[in-house]
Each structure stands twice: as structure tokens, then as C-alpha cells.
Design an enzyme around this catalytic site. Structure first.
Site, PDB file in Angstrom:
ATOM      1  N   TYR A  40     -65.512  49.658  19.718  1.00 63.95           N
ATOM      2  CA  TYR A  40     -64.550  49.122  20.885  1.00 63.95           C
ATOM      3  C   TYR A  40     -63.597  49.956  20.988  1.00 63.95           C
ATOM      4  CZ  TYR A  40     -61.321  45.678  22.824  1.00 63.95           C
ATOM      5  OH  TYR A  40     -60.326  45.459  23.684  1.00 63.95           O
ATOM      6  N   SER A  44     -64.931  42.677  25.110  1.00 62.80           N
ATOM      7  CA  SER A  44     -63.435  42.421  24.849  1.00 62.80           C
ATOM      8  C   SER A  44     -63.469  42.618  23.472  1.00 62.80           C
ATOM      9  CB  SER A  44     -62.973  41.384  25.324  1.00 62.80           C
ATOM     10  OG  SER A  44     -63.523  40.173  24.950  1.00 62.80           O
TER      11      SER A  44
HETATM   12  C1  15L Z   1     -58.181  43.408  21.544  1.00 67.47           C
HETATM   13  O1  15L Z   1     -58.249  44.454  22.007  1.00 67.47           O
HETATM   14  C2  15L Z   1     -59.229  42.453  21.905  1.00 67.47           C
HETATM   15  O2  15L Z   1     -59.785  42.479  23.259  1.00 67.47           O
HETATM   16  C3  15L Z   1     -58.934  41.018  21.455  1.00 67.47           C
HETATM   17  O3  15L Z   1     -60.030  40.247  20.900  1.00 67.47           O
HETATM   18  C4  15L Z   1     -57.873  40.845  20.188  1.00 67.47           C
HETATM   19  O4  15L Z   1     -58.735  41.220  19.008  1.00 67.47           O
HETATM   20  C5  15L Z   1     -56.821  42.211  20.172  1.00 67.47           C
HETATM   21  O5  15L Z   1     -57.253  43.150  20.622  1.00 67.47           O
HETATM   22  C6  15L Z   1     -55.843  42.077  19.144  1.00 67.47           C
HETATM   23  O6  15L Z   1     -55.755  43.144  18.433  1.00 67.47           O
HETATM   24  O7  15L Z   1     -55.437  41.035  18.634  1.00 67.47           O
END
Ligand code: 15L
Length: 274
Positions: free
Chosen positions: A138, A74
Site C-alpha cells: 500500500y 485504503s
Molecule cells: C492510511 O493511509 C490508511 O488508509 C488508514 O487505513 C490508516 O491506517 C492510516 O493510514 C493510518 O496511518 O492511521
């Protein structure tokens, strides 16, 4: 609708919110995670499996009415870790759904698929504004996830709804979250809408609450039936008092992906040289 919703990543942060919220909206839930779920709720089925294990996933989706895929890595990590969990994992989820005849898959995409997009000076960004601009490995994995979803919708006729989630948190903790927050209640409302929308085909929608400072357009999500209830502005005064107003000249505030767009972040999370 018959059969439970298979929820992957059920022990994670969003998964835990959905395990509580989806049954309240009438959904039976089959919760899947690599970690055992020790506190099943009444009526909840549980499965321990890895989303990258195709044979296990075919078994896990059997008899489900839909899949909500929240599993995987994530945040930023090494290419090996992210590509395996998130790209191979998304393939296995979609392929398992196809093989088992499950007609709908809801995918947890992310704002980081477009993180290098400049924050708009005015107006709102739509899902189809420009090319993907991932800010991390990611983010690349989320672009690939959306591409796989598109393929499975076009080639096999699955309904695939990609949720480009902002910041799914109990409450905003940084000034960026005044624009990116997706409250727990709205996480449930958004997934519920993605599950209920009649014949969505392939859809990509932003996943944020009804924030006063939103920079993403909620039109496509609302078209699915999403009715957000929360607004991060309730937290603005306290956050701005501590951190000041977000300065768009600062890359962390000038690009929608925030700190994910900085080389320090890549160095810290993926071991990339600065
Ligand atoms: C996400 O996709 C992440 O899973 C999470 O950890 C946050 O970083 C979030 O985005 C965000 O942009 O705040």
C-alpha cells in the site's frame, strides 16, 4: 472556477466527509465510486465507475474544474489488488484529467509512503526528508502515486497536490493517533486549500490536524492555505489512561507507519509469510 470537482472514492470514509464538507465551502461536487451513491445531496452529481477504467474516467472528468482522487484500496492487501487499484487507478485519473483538460488533481497519498521512517526524538519531519520508505505494498502504491503526479506536473503542466494523510478518523482511537490524527473538519479544510491554492505546481504536504504531538511539519500545507482547527490532545488523557504512553522502543510507536511496519500486519493483510 467553473465546473464541479470530481470526487473519486466518494462512498468511502474520507469521500463521505468531503461530500458533506466541500459544498459548504462553495464547491459543486460530482461524486464517483464503484458503489452507487443512494443519498445524493441537492446539486450533487453522481457517477458509478471504476477508477481503473480509463475510458469511463475520461467521460467522468469531462467539464470538471479539478479532481480529488480518494478512490482505491485504503489499507494493505495483496500486490495484485493494491497495484491495480492504486497504481493503475492513479494513472487513469491523471491521464483522464490530462485528456479532458482538467488543470488540477489532488491525490490521497499516505504517511505509509514513508512508514519505516523512525519517529523523530525531537523536531518535525518535512515532506522532503530523505528517500521514500514505504512500509507495505500500500505504501509503495502511494510512492508510485506521488511519482505519477510529479510526472504529470512536469511533463504536462498539471497542478498536482499530494496529501500524505495521517489517520483520517472521526476521533483518535489509539495513542499513535495523538500524532497522526486528521479530523473530519480538517480533512475538508486541507482539500479545500489544495483546490484553492494559486498555481501550486507539484506539491507534497502532510495531512494531519494541529496535534500537539505531531511529528510531521505542517509548513508546506499551511503554505497552501491550510488552517487546521483540531488537536488530538483533547483525547490524550483518556487514551493514555487505557493504553499507557507510547513507547518508542516498540516498533509500533518507534516508526511513523505504526503497525503497518510489522510482519504480522503484512501476513494478516497481504498473506505474506511471517
Ligand atoms: C492510511 O493511509 C490508511 O488508509 C488508514 O487505513 C490508516 O491506517 C492510516 O493510514 C493510518 O496511518 O492511521
Amino acid at each position: 472556477m467553473t465546473g464541479p470537482v470530481l470526487l473519486t472514492g466518494a462512498a468511502g470514509q474520507i469521500g463521505t466527509v468531503l461530500r458533506g464538507g466541500l459544498p459548504e465551502r462553495g464547491w459543486a461536487v460530482r461524486s464517483l465510486d464503484v458503489a452507487p451513491i443512494d443519498d445524493p445531496r441537492p446539486g450533487e452529481e453522481t457517477v458509478v465507475a471504476d477508477v481503473t477504467d480509463l475510458a469511463a474516467m475520461v467521460g467522468a472528468v469531462s467539464g470538471a474544474s479539478a479532481v480529488v482522487h480518494m478512490g482505491g484500496v485504503s489499507t494493505e492487501s495483496t500486490w495484485a489488488a493494491v497495484s491495480h487499484a492504486n497504481i493503475e487507478g492513479s494513472y487513469c485519473v491523471l491521464e483522464a484529467a490530462r485528456r479532458a483538460g482538467v488543470p488540477r488533481v489532488v491525490l490521497a497519498s499516505s504517511n505509509h509512503a514513508t512508514g519505516f521512517t523512525p519517529r523523530p526524538a525531537s523536531g518535525l519531519l518535512r515532506e522532503d526528508d530523505g528517500l521514500p520508505r514505504p512500509d507495505t505494498y500500500y505504501g509503495v502504491s502511494k510512492v508510485a502515486m506521488e511519482a505519477l503526479g510529479s510526472l504529470y506536473a512536469d511533463r504536462y503542466g498539471l497542478d498536482v497536490v499530494c496529501l500524505r494523510i495521517g489517520s483520517a478518523l472521526p476521533e483518535p482511537t489509539a495513542t499513535r493517533h495523538l500524532s497522526t490524527w486528521l479530523s473530519p473538519g480538517d480533512q475538508v479544510a486541507l482539500v479545500d486549500a489544495a483546490l484553492r491554492a494559486p498555481s501550486p505546481g507539484f506539491a507534497v504536504v502532510w495531512g494531519v490536524s494541529d496535534n500537539t504531538r505531531n511529528w510531521w511539519d505542517l509548513g508546506a500545507a499551511r503554505a497552501l492555505g491550510y488552517e487546521p482547527a483540531d488537536d488530538a490532545e483533547a483525547y490524550a488523557a483518556a487514551l493514555v489512561e487505557v493504553h499507557g504512553e507510547p513507547d518508542p522502543a516498540d516498533p509500533v510507536h518507534g516508526r511513523v507507519g505504526g503497525e503497518f511496519t510489522t510482519s504480522d500486519f503484512a501476513a494478516e493483510h497481504a498473506g505474506e509469510p511471517r
